[in-house]
Design a protein around this motif. Structure first.
Motif, short mmCIF file in Angstrom:
data_model
loop_
_atom_site.label_atom_id
_atom_site.label_comp_id
_atom_site.label_asym_id
_atom_site.label_seq_id
_atom_site.Cartn_x
_atom_site.Cartn_y
_atom_site.Cartn_z
N ARG A 329 15.82 -2.11 43.71
CA ARG A 329 15.03 -1.19 44.53
C ARG A 329 13.56 -1.59 44.62
NH1 ARG A 329 16.31 5.07 43.51
NH2 ARG A 329 15.00 5.09 45.40
N GLN A 330 13.17 -2.67 43.99
CA GLN A 330 11.76 -3.06 44.01
C GLN A 330 11.35 -3.61 45.36
OE1 GLN A 330 10.59 -6.79 41.91
NE2 GLN A 330 12.75 -6.86 41.24
N ASN A 331 10.07 -3.55 45.65
CA ASN A 331 9.49 -4.04 46.90
C ASN A 331 8.36 -5.01 46.56
OD1 ASN A 331 8.39 -4.45 49.44
ND2 ASN A 331 8.48 -2.30 50.03
N PRO A 332 8.44 -6.27 46.98
CA PRO A 332 7.40 -7.25 46.64
C PRO A 332 6.03 -6.89 47.20
CG PRO A 332 9.39 -8.35 47.43
CD PRO A 332 9.56 -6.89 47.71
N TYR A 333 5.99 -6.11 48.28
CA TYR A 333 4.69 -5.72 48.83
C TYR A 333 4.02 -4.69 47.94
CZ TYR A 333 6.00 -8.07 53.16
OH TYR A 333 6.36 -9.01 54.09
N THR A 334 2.70 -4.86 47.72
CA THR A 334 1.95 -3.94 46.87
C THR A 334 0.75 -3.31 47.57
OG1 THR A 334 0.66 -5.79 45.97
CG2 THR A 334 2.65 -5.13 44.75
N TYR A 335 0.28 -3.94 48.65
CA TYR A 335 -0.86 -3.38 49.38
C TYR A 335 -0.46 -2.03 49.97
CZ TYR A 335 -4.22 -2.76 53.21
OH TYR A 335 -5.14 -2.25 54.08
#
Length: 782
Positions: A329-335
């Motif tokens: 469920r993780q998403n590499p985008y952090t901005y």
């Protein structure tokens, strides 16, 4: 003696009342032409049937009084009480409903069982059962040969569908006959049509080339969407649903009904929100629909506007195999503002005129305005990539914009007699769009640079003119022929700089001739056979031009099918052979905004068998299975790798993203009148994400998967305030399967690991879909 006479009378009375009688009939239109597929419902018993290819039907009923309801799309539904005390035979005439937009469009972009085209229909009633916030591709997931997916994993936001292995860029979509595909990318962005299913009257999915329609050619399928019909009576509706991952949908609809027997105004406001299965992959979709119509016996004029605003956090980068294993469920985008923010509004005007018994015309006008951006945070960037607006090594925030206008004019004429249905028409569209990027923040900007300075810009113009003529005509009582000729003329030009800081300069024209021919043979009232041959040509899209592809692609589509309609069984079976020249196949890779990259394959084909059935087992049970088995191949595919200059032959390889097996089923159980349980199952076989067939590594393989959903619908009809209250529940992926239904694959030449040598290295990304999740809703109808 009197006692014996009494018992004899009683026995005779019971026997007579228990006797079964046969109700037979034929449903025809005002020209006495049969209407195959018309629905006949006996309200008291909830039994029903549909007419065969000659418009005939048969029902077995006991003695009594019954209410018979007869309906057919584009015609006024009639309901009459009849008394059954002997075998009865009726001829039932249905009259066109001038308030149904289907009558405007059916002759131009749709087909029926008389036309040798493979198709499936989905009605408003069927759509409503699972319409709890998920997008149209997800609602179509259980149609034959369809595979759907979403970036966020929960079916809301950026969603996709493929048909026969062809992705959305190759599926021609029309809304009320107006092209919906983006003129440059050829894609259909469903995220811009939030809750559009709530304003859909019905839709038709034509597989293969299909019939001549408006917009770009169909290289896998055509999806024709028809918006809400005019309502005779005033109504209002409030619908709310809630579910997993913070998903919610709020919809308000209304209709004035016909005012003074001629004018109706109707509309819808909707808001859909979901946090997404993938972390922070939220979607916030606000949309509207408004229509005003005027109708009389021979005229229907309808003005429609719809659209809205979407804001979606990005999840198109997917996950690596390691990330998928660690936390799916993780998403590499952090901005925090890595979002797509876009507005799109459509304005349509339709005028249908019945000139006399044989002639009718239709004029359609459209204007679409779209504008929005993708915002992204980028680290340690090179100044040259941003037109020297920044200093080397600077972190920046950019917005990549699209600002476009799209105009369409359609005109069709229809001439219809007992043995001939002739349709001709023209369509013209004009598209203009600006592509540009802005630096909205920079850690270290170059001298004389201001925030929102553009680091790239290109404008684009595209015109698309088509003219067609098609006819269905009887050769004999059993044999009908179909001919369809279309000429399509496309002009495309764009000039400037792309988002990759590369020059683009295109000014080209294409002229296409797309003929289609077919035959339909009626074996008997319940069976017919059809065969067709169709040609489609299509120009490259903008991404193809950026990649250096300038050659159009050609498809020759051969179909052979059998249709069966009886009281309890509807069966459609067809074999197709789609032969491609210069097919633009998906390489598996994505560009810098998540769009698929394509390359010319040379020679390729798709060969398949499709089976689609609707079987009534009893009054309470029915099943609706479908299956597609196919072979999808590139012929003599070549690859260049490991620094070699000589291409290496891989022979015949599987086409990317084209599973050999797609099977679906709906098991429907109605224990009582207003309660329905539907158990839905779907199996999708193994897919390759490239055309190499694991020649480099097995990273390009997506495993097959099997999922199941449960849908429950219960309706009550109160005596006061509400006409009805509908409770709906949907449990998706009920067995909690962890699966991936879509991904991407890329290769690159590695010269760093081993200096002096070049090795082809690959990588892959995966889009995890939600495990068990639910949606529940209630709809109040006034």
């Amino acid at each position: 003696m009197k006692k014996n006479i009494f018992f004899l009378f009683l026995f005779t009375s019971i026997l007579v009342n228990a006797q079964s009688f046969t109700l037979t009939g034929k449903v025809v239109d005002e020209d006495k032409q049969p209407l195959p597929g018309a629905t006949i419902l006996v309200k008291e018993t909830k039994k029903g049937t549909s007419t065969d290819f000659e418009g005939k039907f048969t029902l077995e009923l006991s003695k009594g009084v019954y209410t018979i309801e007869v309906s057919f799309i584009g015609y006024k539904t009639i309901s009459e009480k009849i008394t059954i005390s002997k075998n009865e035979e009726y001829v039932i005439q249905l009259n066109p409903d001038a308030t149904v937009l289907e009558e405007v469009l059916v002759s131009a972009v749709r087909v029926n069982a008389d036309v040798p085209v493979t198709f499936s229909n989905l009605s408003k009633k069927e759509i409503a059962k699972r319409n709890l916030g998920q997008d149209i591709p997800v609602l179509l997931n259980y149609m034959p040969s369809v595979v759907s997916s979403s970036d966020a994993g929960a079916g809301v936001g950026y969603t996709y569908m493929s048909v026969r292995g062809s992705n959305g860029e190759r599926i021609n979509v029309t809304v009320n006959g107006i092209p919906y595909n983006d003129a440059e990318s050829h894609g259909s962005f469903w995220v811009n049509l939030g809750d559009f299913a709530s304003s859909t009257q019905n839709l038709q999915l034509q597989r293969g080339v299909g019939t001549s329609t408006n917009g770009s050619g169909a290289f896998g399928a055509s999806l024709n969407i028809l918006t809400d019909a005019v309502s005779e009576e005033p109504s209002a509706e409030i619908s709310n649903s809630f579910g997993s991952f913070g998903t919610r949908k709020h919809t308000v609809k209304f209709s004035t009904g016909k005012l003074n027997n001629n004018i109706e105004v109707a509309g819808r406001l909707s808001n859909i929100y979901s946090d997404g299965y993938v972390d922070r992959a939220f979607a916030d979709l606000k949309s509207y629909y408004l229509q005003g119509s005027y109708s009389d016996e021979n005229t229907l004029i309808k003005a429609i506007t719809f659209g809205g605003k979407e804001k979606t956090y990005q999840a198109w980068e997917g996950l690596t195999a390691t990330q998928l294993k660690e936390n799916r469920r993780q998403n590499p985008y952090t901005y925090e503002n890595e979002v797509d923010d876009y507005n799109q509004n459509h304005y349509q005007l339709h005028w249908n005129e019945k000139l006399n018994k044989n002639w009718s015309t239709n004029l359609g006008l459209n204007y679409t305005k779209g504008s929005g951006f993708f915002e992204q945070y980028k680290e340690d960037e090179d100044a040259a990539d941003f037109n020297n607006l920044i200093v080397d090594g600077t972190d920046v925030i950019v917005r990549r914009w699209l600002d476009n206008d799209f105009y369409v004019v359609n005109f069709n004429t229809n001439y219809k007699t007992d043995k001939l249905n002739f349709i001709s028409g023209i369509s013209y569209s004009n598209y203009s769009g600006d592509h540009f990027g802005e630096v909205i923040w920079g850690e270290d900007l170059a001298p004389n640079t201001n925030i929102r300075d553009r680091y790239y810009f290109s404008d684009a113009k595209k015109t698309d003119f088509s003219i067609f003529a098609k006819a269905t005509f009887d050769i004999s009582d059993k044999l009908a022929a179909y001919a369809d000729l279309q000429g399509r003329f496309v002009g495309y030009q764009t000039k400037g700089i792309t988002s990759k800081n590369a020059a683009i300069d295109v000014n080209t024209d294409f002229s296409f001739f797309n003929p289609k021919f077919g035959l339909t043979y009626k074996i008997n009232p319940n069976n017919n056979l059809y065969t067709s041959f169709a040609v489609a040509n299509r120009e490259p899209n903008r991404n193809d031009f950026e990649g250096g592809v300038t050659t159009p692609e050609t498809l020759n589509d051969l179909e052979f099918g059998w249709r069966l309609k009886s009281e309890n069984i509807k069966l459609n079976t067809n074999i197709y052979y789609m032969d491609y020249k210069n097919q633009l196949v998906l390489t598996g890779a994505l560009d810098d905004v998540g769009a698929p990259i394509r390359a010319t394959s040379g020679s390729s084909y798709r060969l398949g068998l499709e089976i689609d059935a609707d079987i009534t087992l009893s009054e309470k049970f029915s099943i609706k299975p479908n299956a597609a088995f196919s072979s999808n191949k590139n012929r003599d595919f070549f690859i260049t790798r490991d620094g070699n200059t000589t291409p290496e032959s891989l022979g015949n390889t599987n086409l990317s993203f084209s599973p050999d097996v797609v099977v679906g089923n709906m098991f429907v159980f109605k224990p009582i009148e207003n309660l329905q349980f539907t158990f839905l199952s779907k199996y999708v076989g193994k897919q390759y994400m490239s055309n190499f067939n694991s020649a480099i590594s097995d990273n390009d393989v997506l495993d097959g998967f099997f999922t199941s959903d449960l849908n429950i619908v219960y309706e009550i009809e109160p005596n006061k305030i509400f006409k009805s209250i509908v409770f709906s529940a949907l449990v998706n992926n009920i067995f909690n399967k962890e699966y991936v239904d879509r991904g991407y694959y890329y290769t690159y030449d590695d010269t760093w690991s081993s200096p002096g040598t070049t090795t082809t290295v690959d990588g892959a990304g995966y889009y995890p879909q939600a495990t068990r999740n639910f949606l529940v809703g209630v709809t109040l109808k006034f």
